[in-house]
Design a protein around this motif. Structure first.
Motif, short mmCIF file in Angstrom:
data_model
loop_
_atom_site.label_atom_id
_atom_site.label_comp_id
_atom_site.label_asym_id
_atom_site.label_seq_id
_atom_site.Cartn_x
_atom_site.Cartn_y
_atom_site.Cartn_z
N LYS A 14 14.23 109.96 99.90
CA LYS A 14 15.10 111.08 100.29
C LYS A 14 15.17 112.15 99.19
N VAL A 15 14.95 111.78 97.94
CA VAL A 15 14.84 112.79 96.89
C VAL A 15 13.64 113.68 97.19
N ALA A 16 12.52 113.04 97.55
CA ALA A 16 11.31 113.81 97.87
C ALA A 16 11.50 114.65 99.12
N LEU A 17 12.25 114.13 100.08
CA LEU A 17 12.50 114.88 101.31
C LEU A 17 13.20 116.20 101.02
N VAL A 18 14.21 116.17 100.16
CA VAL A 18 14.92 117.40 99.78
C VAL A 18 13.98 118.33 99.02
N ARG A 19 13.24 117.78 98.07
CA ARG A 19 12.30 118.60 97.29
C ARG A 19 11.33 119.35 98.18
N ASN A 20 10.87 118.67 99.24
CA ASN A 20 9.82 119.25 100.07
C ASN A 20 10.29 120.42 100.92
N ALA A 41 18.71 100.31 86.85
CA ALA A 41 17.99 99.87 88.05
C ALA A 41 16.79 99.03 87.61
N HIS A 42 16.46 98.05 88.43
CA HIS A 42 15.39 97.12 88.07
C HIS A 42 14.03 97.55 88.58
N GLY A 43 13.99 98.54 89.46
CA GLY A 43 12.72 98.96 90.00
C GLY A 43 12.83 100.21 90.83
N ILE A 44 11.68 100.71 91.24
CA ILE A 44 11.57 101.90 92.09
C ILE A 44 10.72 101.54 93.30
N THR A 45 11.17 102.00 94.46
CA THR A 45 10.44 101.81 95.72
C THR A 45 10.06 103.17 96.29
N VAL A 46 8.84 103.26 96.84
CA VAL A 46 8.43 104.45 97.58
C VAL A 46 7.71 104.02 98.84
N HIS A 47 7.78 104.88 99.85
CA HIS A 47 7.11 104.62 101.14
C HIS A 47 6.31 105.87 101.49
N PRO A 48 5.07 105.96 101.03
CA PRO A 48 4.26 107.15 101.29
C PRO A 48 3.67 107.14 102.70
N ARG A 49 4.33 107.81 103.62
CA ARG A 49 3.86 107.84 105.01
C ARG A 49 2.68 108.81 105.16
N PRO A 50 1.86 108.60 106.20
CA PRO A 50 0.70 109.48 106.39
C PRO A 50 1.05 110.95 106.53
N ASP A 51 2.23 111.28 107.10
CA ASP A 51 2.58 112.69 107.28
C ASP A 51 3.16 113.33 106.03
N ALA A 52 3.36 112.53 104.96
CA ALA A 52 3.84 113.04 103.67
C ALA A 52 5.13 113.84 103.81
N ARG A 53 5.99 113.42 104.74
CA ARG A 53 7.21 114.19 104.93
C ARG A 53 8.22 113.99 103.80
N HIS A 54 8.05 112.96 103.01
CA HIS A 54 8.88 112.82 101.81
C HIS A 54 7.98 112.52 100.60
N ILE A 55 7.71 111.27 100.30
CA ILE A 55 6.81 110.96 99.19
C ILE A 55 5.40 111.44 99.50
N ARG A 56 4.82 112.20 98.58
CA ARG A 56 3.46 112.69 98.73
C ARG A 56 2.50 111.82 97.93
N GLY A 57 1.22 111.96 98.24
CA GLY A 57 0.22 111.15 97.57
C GLY A 57 0.27 111.26 96.06
N GLU A 58 0.50 112.47 95.54
CA GLU A 58 0.53 112.65 94.08
C GLU A 58 1.79 112.07 93.43
N ASP A 59 2.84 111.84 94.23
CA ASP A 59 4.05 111.22 93.68
C ASP A 59 3.82 109.76 93.30
N VAL A 60 2.94 109.09 94.04
CA VAL A 60 2.81 107.65 93.88
C VAL A 60 2.29 107.28 92.49
N PRO A 61 1.21 107.88 91.98
CA PRO A 61 0.80 107.58 90.61
C PRO A 61 1.76 108.12 89.56
#
Length: 250
Positions: A14-20, A41-61
């Motif tokens: 949802k952070v990425a969703l607002v940014r986009n 926090a003990h970890g970070i989770t992302v869900h890069p969907r094909p439509d890139a509506r929030h997390i984008r491919g470049e966010d993952v690395p």
């Protein structure tokens, strides 16, 4: 024997969703991850969907690099392995990949795998991820009868899909749903699986869930976490969720 406390993984979709919605890189997803991890926090989770509506491919690395700078923190990449998930898993080898049976363009994840239908096609995916040294978790409904099949495809954990519990929390059905999730978690533990949980967990309902559902190793929380962070800030929200976890273990 004292049971280990549940880890908190913050989902930053949802952070990425607002940014986009603008072209300013505000809010910055990597900065959000760093603040959350610094706050405990003990970890970070992302869900890069094909439509890139929030997390984008470049966010993952980029987020992988942030997690690598925080010793002990874990990176969980989730998504449908028959869409774009495995390209990220092969390239980055995160600590965990969570396989989710959502469709392209789906509003949000809304069901777990049906192992009677999906087991055979999941088998080579799980084998590949584990050969890369990646822990595999399958997104599952609270169905005890499915857990042996999850083990048989070689997965390490399940992630219980908790939306039905969240809807029932505070209603007369809360105890019934907690019992259902407790039985599913115990069935997973009985066949040697680890248990994660996520979807619509929040500061109000998290403690009750962890008190009653055995062996939950990790919760992944995104929508409610970011909603709280709008009022409290990232760091204070991490501390609030850690307090909710601690209350379950008191």
């Amino acid at each position: 024997m004292t049971r280990p406390k549940t880890a908190l993984s913050v989902n930053l979709n949802k952070v990425a969703l607002v940014r986009n919605t603008r072209h300013l890189n505000i809010p910055n997803v990597a900065r959000a991850a760093s603040i959350c991890l610094q706050a405990g926090a003990h970890g970070i989770t992302v869900h890069p969907r094909p439509d890139a509506r929030h997390i984008r491919g470049e966010d993952v690395p980029a987020l992988h690099e942030v997690v690598c700078h925080h010793p002990g923190a874990e990176y969980n990449i989730e998504g449908n392995p028959f869409h774009n998930l495995m390209e990220h898993v092969r390239r980055l080898r995160p600590h965990q990949c969570t396989l989710v049976p959502d469709t392209e363009g789906q509003f949000t994840s809304d069901h777990g795998w049906d192992m009677a239908v999906d087991a055979q096609r999941l088998l080579p995916i799980v084998e590949e991820a584990r050969s890369l040294g990646v822990r595999v978790s399958l997104f599952m409904d609270p169905e005890p009868s499915m857990m042996a099949a999850v083990r048989d495809v070689g997965a390490d954990r399940i992630e219980l899909y908790t939306e039905s519990y969240a809807r029932a929390w505070g209603t007369p059905r809360q105890s019934e749903l907690l019992d259902r999730f407790a039985k599913a978690a115990q069935a997973a533990l009985d066949v040697g699986l680890g248990v994660n949980a996520g979807h619509d967990l929040n500061r109000d309902n998290l403690t009750d869930f962890l008190r009653h559902v055995p062996g939950v190793r990790e919760v992944s929380i995104g929508h409610a976490f970011i909603a709280d962070a709008l009022e409290l800030g990232y760091a204070a929200t991490v501390r609030a969720y850690l307090d909710a976890i601690d209350a379950a273990f008191a």
